[in-house]
Design a protein around this motif. Structure first.
Motif, PDB file in Angstrom:
ATOM      1  N   ARG A  61       0.899  -1.229   0.050  1.00 20.54           N
ATOM      2  CA  ARG A  61       0.064   0.169   0.053  1.00 20.54           C
ATOM      3  C   ARG A  61       0.755   1.136  -0.137  1.00 20.54           C
ATOM      4  N   ILE A  62       1.834   1.294   1.006  1.00 16.43           N
ATOM      5  CA  ILE A  62       2.577   2.565   0.942  1.00 16.43           C
ATOM      6  C   ILE A  62       3.557   2.905  -0.488  1.00 16.43           C
ATOM      7  N   LEU A  63       4.007   1.490  -1.003  1.00 18.65           N
ATOM      8  CA  LEU A  63       4.767   1.763  -2.255  1.00 18.65           C
ATOM      9  C   LEU A  63       3.901   2.329  -3.353  1.00 18.65           C
ATOM     10  N   ARG A  64       2.520   1.749  -3.303  1.00 20.30           N
ATOM     11  CA  ARG A  64       1.671   2.412  -4.389  1.00 20.30           C
ATOM     12  C   ARG A  64       1.086   3.666  -4.014  1.00 20.30           C
ATOM     13  N   GLU A  65       0.749   3.744  -2.864  1.00 22.12           N
ATOM     14  CA  GLU A  65       0.188   5.207  -2.577  1.00 22.12           C
ATOM     15  C   GLU A  65       1.437   6.403  -2.573  1.00 22.12           C
ATOM     16  N   TYR A  66       2.573   6.151  -1.830  1.00 20.61           N
ATOM     17  CA  TYR A  66       3.542   6.992  -1.635  1.00 20.61           C
ATOM     18  C   TYR A  66       4.625   7.007  -2.590  1.00 20.61           C
ATOM     19  N   GLY A  67       4.696   5.912  -3.395  1.00 16.40           N
ATOM     20  CA  GLY A  67       5.932   5.950  -4.309  1.00 16.40           C
ATOM     21  C   GLY A  67       5.263   5.866  -5.901  1.00 16.40           C
ATOM     22  N   GLU A  68       3.918   5.803  -5.895  1.00 13.40           N
ATOM     23  CA  GLU A  68       3.354   5.668  -7.206  1.00 13.40           C
ATOM     24  C   GLU A  68       4.013   4.605  -8.274  1.00 13.40           C
ATOM     25  N   GLU A  69       4.483   3.428  -7.315  1.00 10.55           N
ATOM     26  CA  GLU A  69       5.382   2.166  -7.672  1.00 10.55           C
ATOM     27  C   GLU A  69       4.157   1.190  -8.509  1.00 10.55           C
ATOM     28  N   ARG A  70       4.664   0.933  -9.878  1.00  8.88           N
ATOM     29  CA  ARG A  70       3.532   0.105 -10.419  1.00  8.88           C
ATOM     30  C   ARG A  70       4.112  -1.270 -10.000  1.00  8.88           C
ATOM     31  N   LYS A  71       5.159  -1.421  -9.618  1.00  6.54           N
ATOM     32  CA  LYS A  71       5.522  -2.824  -9.431  1.00  6.54           C
ATOM     33  C   LYS A  71       5.322  -3.094  -7.706  1.00  6.54           C
ATOM     34  N   ALA A  72       4.657  -2.409  -6.964  1.00 10.08           N
ATOM     35  CA  ALA A  72       4.380  -2.272  -5.784  1.00 10.08           C
ATOM     36  C   ALA A  72       4.131  -3.712  -5.217  1.00 10.08           C
ATOM     37  N   LEU A  73       3.132  -4.611  -5.869  1.00  7.07           N
ATOM     38  CA  LEU A  73       2.894  -6.046  -5.106  1.00  7.07           C
ATOM     39  C   LEU A  73       4.112  -6.828  -5.091  1.00  7.07           C
ATOM     40  N   GLN A  74       4.747  -6.752  -6.700  1.00 12.71           N
ATOM     41  CA  GLN A  74       6.008  -7.719  -6.678  1.00 12.71           C
ATOM     42  C   GLN A  74       7.058  -7.239  -5.721  1.00 12.71           C
ATOM     43  N   ILE A  75       7.226  -5.890  -5.572  1.00 13.68           N
ATOM     44  CA  ILE A  75       8.463  -5.406  -4.496  1.00 13.68           C
ATOM     45  C   ILE A  75       7.967  -5.846  -3.008  1.00 13.68           C
ATOM     46  N   ALA A  76       6.837  -5.961  -2.756  1.00 11.90           N
ATOM     47  CA  ALA A  76       6.283  -6.004  -1.237  1.00 11.90           C
ATOM     48  C   ALA A  76       6.657  -7.585  -1.282  1.00 11.90           C
ATOM     49  N   ARG A  77       5.918  -8.345  -2.178  1.00  7.95           N
ATOM     50  CA  ARG A  77       6.194  -9.870  -2.134  1.00  7.95           C
ATOM     51  C   ARG A  77       7.630 -10.336  -2.049  1.00  7.95           C
ATOM     52  N   GLU A  78       8.542  -9.695  -2.812  1.00  2.96           N
ATOM     53  CA  GLU A  78      10.222  -9.871  -2.735  1.00  2.96           C
ATOM     54  C   GLU A  78      10.670  -9.403  -1.436  1.00  2.96           C
ATOM     55  N   ILE A  79      10.168  -8.479  -0.860  1.00  2.00           N
ATOM     56  CA  ILE A  79      10.689  -7.966   0.598  1.00  2.00           C
ATOM     57  C   ILE A  79      10.435  -8.923   1.538  1.00  2.00           C
ATOM     58  N   VAL A  80       9.179  -9.442   1.587  1.00  4.71           N
ATOM     59  CA  VAL A  80       8.622 -10.520   2.572  1.00  4.71           C
ATOM     60  C   VAL A  80       9.448 -11.639   2.376  1.00  4.71           C
ATOM     61  N   LYS A  81       9.631 -12.358   1.209  1.00  9.21           N
ATOM     62  CA  LYS A  81      10.369 -13.466   0.790  1.00  9.21           C
ATOM     63  C   LYS A  81      11.538 -13.441   1.332  1.00  9.21           C
ATOM     64  N   GLN A  82      12.337 -12.258   1.126  1.00  9.51           N
ATOM     65  CA  GLN A  82      13.690 -12.306   1.393  1.00  9.51           C
ATOM     66  C   GLN A  82      13.979 -11.954   2.766  1.00  9.51           C
ATOM     67  N   ARG A  83      13.167 -11.432   3.621  1.00 15.10           N
ATOM     68  CA  ARG A  83      13.343 -11.174   5.105  1.00 15.10           C
ATOM     69  C   ARG A  83      13.421 -12.547   5.921  1.00 15.10           C
ATOM     70  N   LYS A  84      12.555 -13.496   5.230  1.00 16.60           N
ATOM     71  CA  LYS A  84      12.550 -14.879   5.816  1.00 16.60           C
ATOM     72  C   LYS A  84      13.779 -15.410   5.927  1.00 16.60           C
ATOM     73  N   ARG A  85      14.713 -14.948   4.809  1.00 16.81           N
ATOM     74  CA  ARG A  85      16.083 -15.474   4.549  1.00 16.81           C
ATOM     75  C   ARG A  85      16.813 -14.873   5.708  1.00 16.81           C
ATOM     76  N   GLU A  86      17.005 -13.692   5.461  1.00 17.85           N
ATOM     77  CA  GLU A  86      18.015 -12.813   6.294  1.00 17.85           C
ATOM     78  C   GLU A  86      17.201 -11.367   6.473  1.00 17.85           C
ATOM     79  N   ARG A  87      17.973 -10.841   7.677  1.00 12.10           N
ATOM     80  CA  ARG A  87      17.259  -9.458   8.078  1.00 12.10           C
ATOM     81  C   ARG A  87      17.670  -8.497   7.074  1.00 12.10           C
ATOM     82  N   ILE A  88      16.820  -7.621   6.738  1.00 12.10           N
ATOM     83  CA  ILE A  88      16.847  -6.599   5.570  1.00 12.10           C
ATOM     84  C   ILE A  88      17.339  -5.460   6.594  1.00 12.10           C
ATOM     85  N   GLU A  89      18.597  -5.021   6.496  1.00 13.80           N
ATOM     86  CA  GLU A  89      19.045  -3.972   7.521  1.00 13.80           C
ATOM     87  C   GLU A  89      19.701  -2.825   6.741  1.00 13.80           C
ATOM     88  N   THR A  90      20.039  -2.847   5.576  1.00 17.87           N
ATOM     89  CA  THR A  90      20.751  -1.992   4.949  1.00 17.87           C
ATOM     90  C   THR A  90      20.026  -1.289   3.706  1.00 17.87           C
TER      91      THR A  90
END
Ligand SMILES: C[S@@+](CC[C@H](N)C(=O)[O-])C[C@H]1O[C@@H](n2cnc3c(N)ncnc32)[C@H](O)[C@@H]1O
Length: 293
Positions: A149-178
């Motif tokens: 939602r924030i990627l779409r509303e505040y970034g007007e990001e057309r790949k908001a859903l894919q990016i959000a999914r990829e973030i959630v997938k990646q954070r299960k493997r390692e902490r996203i810190e940087t």
């Protein structure tokens, strides 16, 4: 000038629109590197006052050392409560307000603030270190839906859903810190790079969420209207369409429905080609002004 110093944007155009009165009282609600405050001081007489406000204490400390002028009063805080802050200082009606939104180049280039995608520093993005949530906390804790939602509303990001999914997938493997880790995730979703970095919109969205920038802006505009005297002027520089829309609608509503403001320019003022060439960060700037009736 070092390459981390902020170059003020639309300075001459802003001063022409503000049209300062010689011994007037002005609020620079976004002091930053102090470029606009310095220009204003050149146009004010000995009794003139600039109240210089910023959410970022580091910006205030730097400016207080560099601009050594008794006509400046420094205030830490957000422009969303400028009316209360000014009234507490004894200023009930002032001649003008400047709001130059977003980040300064100094904040952008300071890797430790976590705004830049080239940095291996923690994802922070708080303009004010007292704010409760960092960008790192959003990407590690928020649900996929809320991130999307924030990627779409505040970034007007057309790949908001894919990016959000990829973030959630990646954070299960390692902490996203940087910042670098997050930029790499977005790069994976986009695969190829265009002229602007693919993570630009994601970073904009997180920054807006962390700093609650759009609500701050709406509150700031209403506050400015409260604190301006009749004939006082409000001048706002925005850097993306979400901000510009809020400013444009606010001024139009005040003009047409409430009769409290009148526009100083119907079309936004944008930097001349020469300024855009000298300072590429000015490219998206839009200046709107209004006078209190
Ligand atoms: C683009 S810079 C301003 C540059 C300045 N006009 C100059 O000429 O150097 C924006 C500044 O606004 C500050 N800022 C952003 N949101 C704010 C808010 N809600 N209240 C107060 N300051 C804010 C940022 O911390 C940053 O220093």
């Amino acid at each position: 000038m070092t390459n981390t110093e902020h170059i003020p944007v639309l300075t001459q155009e802003l001063m022409a629109l503000l049209n300062p009165v010689i011994n007037g009282v002005y609020l620079d609600a976004t002091l930053g590197g102090g470029g606009h405050t310095r220009e204003l001081l050149k146009r004010l007489g000995p009794e003139g006052v600039v109240i210089a406000m910023d959410r970022d204490e580091e910006a205030l400390e730097r400016a207080a050392i560099e601009i050594n002028d008794p006509r400046v009063r420094y205030v830490h805080g957000s422009f969303s409560d400028m009316a209360d802050k000014l009234m507490a200082m004894g200023y009930h009606e002032i001649d003008g307000v400047i709001m130059d939104l977003g980040l300064s180049m100094t904040q952008m280039k300071d890797a430790s603030r976590g705004f830049s995608f080239n940095s291996g520093e923690p994802l922070d993005m708080r303009m004010d270190r007292d704010l409760p949530v960092t960008a790192g906390e959003i990407v590690s804790r928020w649900s996929e839906r809320d991130i999307e939602r924030i990627l779409r509303e505040y970034g007007e990001e057309r790949k908001a859903l894919q990016i959000a999914r990829e973030i959630v997938k990646q954070r299960k493997r390692e902490r996203i810190e940087t910042c670098l880790q997050l930029a790499a995730i977005v790069e994976r979703v986009y695969r190829k790079r265009g002229r602007t970095h693919p993570a630009t919109k994601t970073f904009q969205a997180l920054r807006i969420a962390v700093n609650d920038e759009l609500n701050q802006l709406s509150e700031g505009l209403s506050n400015a209207l409260k604190i301006l005297k009749q004939g006082g002027r409000l001048c706002v520089i925005t850097y993306h369409s979400l901000e510009d829309r809020i400013v444009k609608r606010f001024i139009l509503a005040a003009e047409r429905q409430e009769g409290t403001l009148v526009r100083l320019n119907k079309k936004p003022i944008v930097p001349l080609r020469d300024e855009q060439r000298r300072n590429p960060s000015s490219r998206s700037a839009k200046l709107r002004g209004a006078e209190k009736l």
